[in-house]
Design an enzyme around this catalytic site. Structure first.
Site, PDB file in Angstrom:
ATOM      1  N   GLU A  33       0.871  -1.165   0.000  1.00 46.32           N
ATOM      2  CA  GLU A  33       0.000   0.000   0.000  1.00 46.32           C
ATOM      3  C   GLU A  33       0.916   1.226   0.000  1.00 46.32           C
ATOM      4  OE1 GLU A  33      -2.703   0.379   3.334  1.00 46.32           O
ATOM      5  OE2 GLU A  33      -3.430   2.313   2.566  1.00 46.32           O
ATOM      6  N   ARG A 258       5.665 -12.830   9.649  1.00 46.97           N
ATOM      7  CA  ARG A 258       6.246 -11.500   9.424  1.00 46.97           C
ATOM      8  C   ARG A 258       7.643 -11.475   9.994  1.00 46.97           C
ATOM      9  NH1 ARG A 258       2.395  -7.627   8.956  1.00 46.97           N
ATOM     10  NH2 ARG A 258       3.754  -5.881   9.363  1.00 46.97           N
ATOM     11  N   LYS A 268       4.624   0.721   9.284  1.00 45.23           N
ATOM     12  CA  LYS A 268       4.657   2.030   8.627  1.00 45.23           C
ATOM     13  C   LYS A 268       3.985   3.085   9.500  1.00 45.23           C
ATOM     14  CE  LYS A 268       3.191   0.113   4.795  1.00 45.23           C
ATOM     15  NZ  LYS A 268       2.613  -0.071   3.461  1.00 45.23           N
TER      16      LYS A 268
HETATM   17  P1  ATP Z   1       3.124  -2.242   7.950  1.00 49.77           P
HETATM   18  O1  ATP Z   1       2.593  -3.065   9.071  1.00 49.77           O
HETATM   19  O2  ATP Z   1       4.562  -1.926   8.040  1.00 49.77           O
HETATM   20  O3  ATP Z   1       2.313  -1.028   7.669  1.00 49.77           O
HETATM   21  P2  ATP Z   1       1.735  -3.593   5.893  1.00 49.77           P
HETATM   22  O4  ATP Z   1       1.615  -5.056   5.887  1.00 49.77           O
HETATM   23  O5  ATP Z   1       0.549  -2.794   6.256  1.00 49.77           O
HETATM   24  O6  ATP Z   1       3.016  -3.202   6.702  1.00 49.77           O
HETATM   25  P3  ATP Z   1       1.745  -3.428   3.059  1.00 49.77           P
HETATM   26  O7  ATP Z   1       2.083  -2.275   2.194  1.00 49.77           O
HETATM   27  O8  ATP Z   1       0.345  -3.906   3.084  1.00 49.77           O
HETATM   28  O9  ATP Z   1       2.232  -3.055   4.506  1.00 49.77           O
HETATM   29  O10 ATP Z   1       2.737  -4.629   2.775  1.00 49.77           O
HETATM   30  C1  ATP Z   1       3.008  -5.171   1.521  1.00 49.77           C
HETATM   31  C2  ATP Z   1       3.432  -6.588   1.708  1.00 49.77           C
HETATM   32  O11 ATP Z   1       4.550  -6.682   2.574  1.00 49.77           O
HETATM   33  C3  ATP Z   1       2.319  -7.412   2.323  1.00 49.77           C
HETATM   34  O12 ATP Z   1       2.147  -8.558   1.532  1.00 49.77           O
HETATM   35  C4  ATP Z   1       2.811  -7.740   3.695  1.00 49.77           C
HETATM   36  O13 ATP Z   1       2.380  -9.012   4.077  1.00 49.77           O
HETATM   37  C5  ATP Z   1       4.328  -7.674   3.555  1.00 49.77           C
HETATM   38  N1  ATP Z   1       4.944  -7.273   4.817  1.00 49.77           N
HETATM   39  C6  ATP Z   1       4.729  -6.147   5.515  1.00 49.77           C
HETATM   40  N2  ATP Z   1       5.421  -6.142   6.666  1.00 49.77           N
HETATM   41  C7  ATP Z   1       6.127  -7.297   6.692  1.00 49.77           C
HETATM   42  C8  ATP Z   1       7.036  -7.892   7.616  1.00 49.77           C
HETATM   43  N3  ATP Z   1       7.375  -7.293   8.758  1.00 49.77           N
HETATM   44  N4  ATP Z   1       7.557  -9.102   7.311  1.00 49.77           N
HETATM   45  C9  ATP Z   1       7.239  -9.710   6.161  1.00 49.77           C
HETATM   46  N5  ATP Z   1       6.391  -9.218   5.257  1.00 49.77           N
HETATM   47  C10 ATP Z   1       5.828  -8.018   5.507  1.00 49.77           C
HETATM   48 MG    MG Z   2      -1.239  -3.293   5.079  1.00 49.89          MG
END
Ligand code: ATP
Ligand code: MG
Length: 552
Positions: A33, A258, A268
């Site tokens: 995102e 994760r 984020k």
């Molecule tokens: P955040 O919690 O940092 O905001 P998010 O999952 O909301 O992360 P996205 O932009 O939706 O952020 O993430 C894109 C991809 O990265 C998703 O498929 C998510 O599963 C993966 N991802 C995000 N954080 C991690 C992490 N700590 N370890 C592994 N994969 C991750």
């Molecule tokens: Mg997300």
């Protein structure tokens, strides 16, 4: 590229799917995102998705999951593309945006309504939340749940046309208000939000919710394996349900743990708070775990990919020691970073028996780990800068470096003996050391077998280039930054120290992003703030490897 991961159950699952002919080719995607910069956790997801595609001769899409215009920005889209490229992955011509599917998603929502599987609910967000029930109690059906298909179609069209205020109505899936899985209790599919979108402008007054949109995006792109983090396991039945109702292409979802790192926040939302409260200088502050910050700090893409390989892919959450990440960087930089000398906290040393005006060029290895890197010439003369920490006027027993009356080696140069300590008459501060050198020890070795215990690095005063060094420590002072009063209260007040010293003449003109090993000090990288007249270096990592110690 690096060796295969230690454990990767996803690879085994994908191989099994191909063997069973469940899918004939592999298509994955990385779906960020655009509401912030990518961090090291995303790097793990990128390596998994692009890695699996590469391994099986498939494709991996980069898709912006841009369904929430209130938090998304073009600059995040730009930084994400830059970071994925920098990590070494290529999406070719497969760059997609969820917003490009808004029309298709809307059509599919109409189809759901026509099939009696979705309805417009006039309840407020709060009412919907309260009537959802709990893990032990079923939810309460909405009073609007049994509206006619015609009325639902009409209301939904008018929601799209912008006839109703934000938040006044939603479209919900009609599933099961007493399902043991709360995600199945008539989840919201669309909300009214009259906010302009960075790509579709003000065309849309309704936006799809993540749970409705995400599975459709994967389906539309023909993704075979939707690899996502564990928290989405509970949503899988819902994605399956939507795709089954619509009878469209159905990817297989596989969840993995994760990445969590000690002393680090990987969210984020939290990173944005650190940036907005100016607790760091920006998204690329070298103390942050964003890829932009890590690059600025001196991390290489190879080191990060290697780290992602080493931690493997597992089905259960665990916290990885940040020392492993640092170890991966050292390992990579040890191989590739040119050696040089830098004096971080300078003290002047004058060799009283060295001829005035004489300059010698001494030979030193550029990288002892890589003989092909060749040699460098380091100018030596009568006046040198040495490290203040390499001298003590009254040394304790275990201090083997320079002290009054004591002899040490100047690396690559000569043995010197300290004869006199010059102090500022006002403050008593040591300002200069007067030494004599032994011309018979050129190269730093004595022909008569005389040994010295200490070796100092040094820089010729007239050749020295002044530089600022930014020394970083962990941003948080607890392994789990969320402990206690929360991450904002666990910030290490001493996470940045900026000091001024000198680097070797050979570093003149070094470009931002260049990595060096400052001998005896650590790995440093030229900062983008650096200019030829005011050089700035970030300490990437010290030489001391706590991980190597643990794992030995
Ligand atoms: P955040 O919690 O940092 O905001 P998010 O999952 O909301 O992360 P996205 O932009 O939706 O952020 O993430 C894109 C991809 O990265 C998703 O498929 C998510 O599963 C993966 N991802 C995000 N954080 C991690 C992490 N700590 N370890 C592994 N994969 C991750
Ligand atoms: Mg997300």
């Amino acid at each position: 590229m690096s060796e295969p991961a230690i454990s990767n159950f996803i690879r085994d699952e994908v191989a099994a799917d191909l063997a069973a002919k469940r899918f004939t080719k592999v298509a994955t995607r990385f779906p960020p995102e655009p509401n912030g910069y990518l961090h090291i956790g995303h790097a793990k997801a990128i390596c998994i998705n692009f890695g699996i595609a590469q391994e099986f001769g498939g494709v991996c899409n980069l898709r912006f999951d841009d369904t929430n215009p209130t938090k998304e920005e073009q600059r995040y889209i730009d930084s994400i593309q830059e970071d994925v490229c920098w990590l070494g992955f290529d999406w070719g011509d497969r760059l997609f945006y969820a917003s490009d599917y808004f029309d298709r998603m809307y059509e599919l929502a109409l189809e759901m309504i026509r099939g009696g599987k979705a309805y417009v609910d006039d309840q407020t967000q709060e009412q919907i939340r309260l009537s959802r029930g709990t893990l032990t109690e079923p939810g309460t059906p909405s009073p609007w749940r049994n509206r006619s298909i015609e009325e639902n179609l009409d209301l939904f069209r008018r929601m799209k046309a912008g006839e109703f205020p934000d938040g006044s109505r939603v479209l919900r899936a009609k599933i099961d208000m007493s399902s043991p899985n709360l995600n199945m209790r008539d989840p919201v599919m669309y909300r009214i939000l009259a906010v302009p979108h960075h790509r579709t402008g003000d065309r849309w007054k309704i936006y799809p919710m993540y749970d409705w949109a995400h599975g459709l995006e994967d389906s539309i792109e023909g993704i075979t394996h939707s690899l996502c983090t564990l928290e989405f396991a509970d949503h899988r039945p819902l994605y399956d349900w939507f795709l089954e109702q619509l009878g469209v292409h159905h990817p297989r979802q596989i969840e993995f743990a994760r990445l969590e790192l000690s002393y680090t926040v990987l969210s984020k939302r939290k990173l944005l708070q650190l940036v907005e409260r100016k607790l760091v200088s920006g998204w690329d502050d070298p103390r942050l775990p964003t890829l932009a910050a890590m690059r600025r700090r001196g991390y290489t893409a190879e080191a990060i990919r290697n780290f992602c390989d080493r931690i493997g892919v597992s089905r259960s959450n665990s916290i990885v020691d940040v020392a492993l990440l640092e170890h991966c960087l050292r390992e990579d930089l040890n191989r590739r970073a040119p050696r040089t000398m830098a004096v971080l906290r300078p003290l002047k040393l004058v060799i009283t028996n060295y001829p005035e005006g004489k300059i010698e060029l001494l030979n030193a290895d550029i990288n002892p780990e890589d003989p092909s890197a060749g040699k460098r010439e380091v100018p030596f003369n009568r006046e040198l800068w040495i490290e203040r920490d390499d001298f003590m006027e009254n040394p304790p027993a275990k201090f083997f470096r320079l002290a009054p009356g004591r002899e040490v080696r100047l690396k690559y140069a000569y043995y010197v003996r300290c004869n006199e300590v010059i102090k500022d008459p006002g403050t008593g501060e040591i300002v200069e050391l007067h030494c004599t050198y032994d011309p018979e020890t050129r190269g730093g070795w004595s022909k008569d077998g005389r040994r010295v215990k200490g070796t100092s690095h040094w820089i010729s005063v007239p050749h020295a280039i002044p530089a600022e060094f930014r020394l970083y420590d962990r941003l948080f002072n607890r392994p789990d930054p969320d402990e206690g009063e929360g991450f904002l209260s666990n910030i290490n007040p001493d996470s940045l120290e900026a000091i001024r010293g000198f680097v070797e003449a050979g570093l003149a003109g070094a470009r931002p992003g260049s990595n060096y090993q400052f001998e005896r000090q650590g790995y440093f990288c030229v900062d983008p703030d650096s200019t030829p007249s005011a050089m700035v270096f970030n300490r990437s990592v010290s030489l001391k490897d706590s991980w190597a110690k643990i794992s030995r």
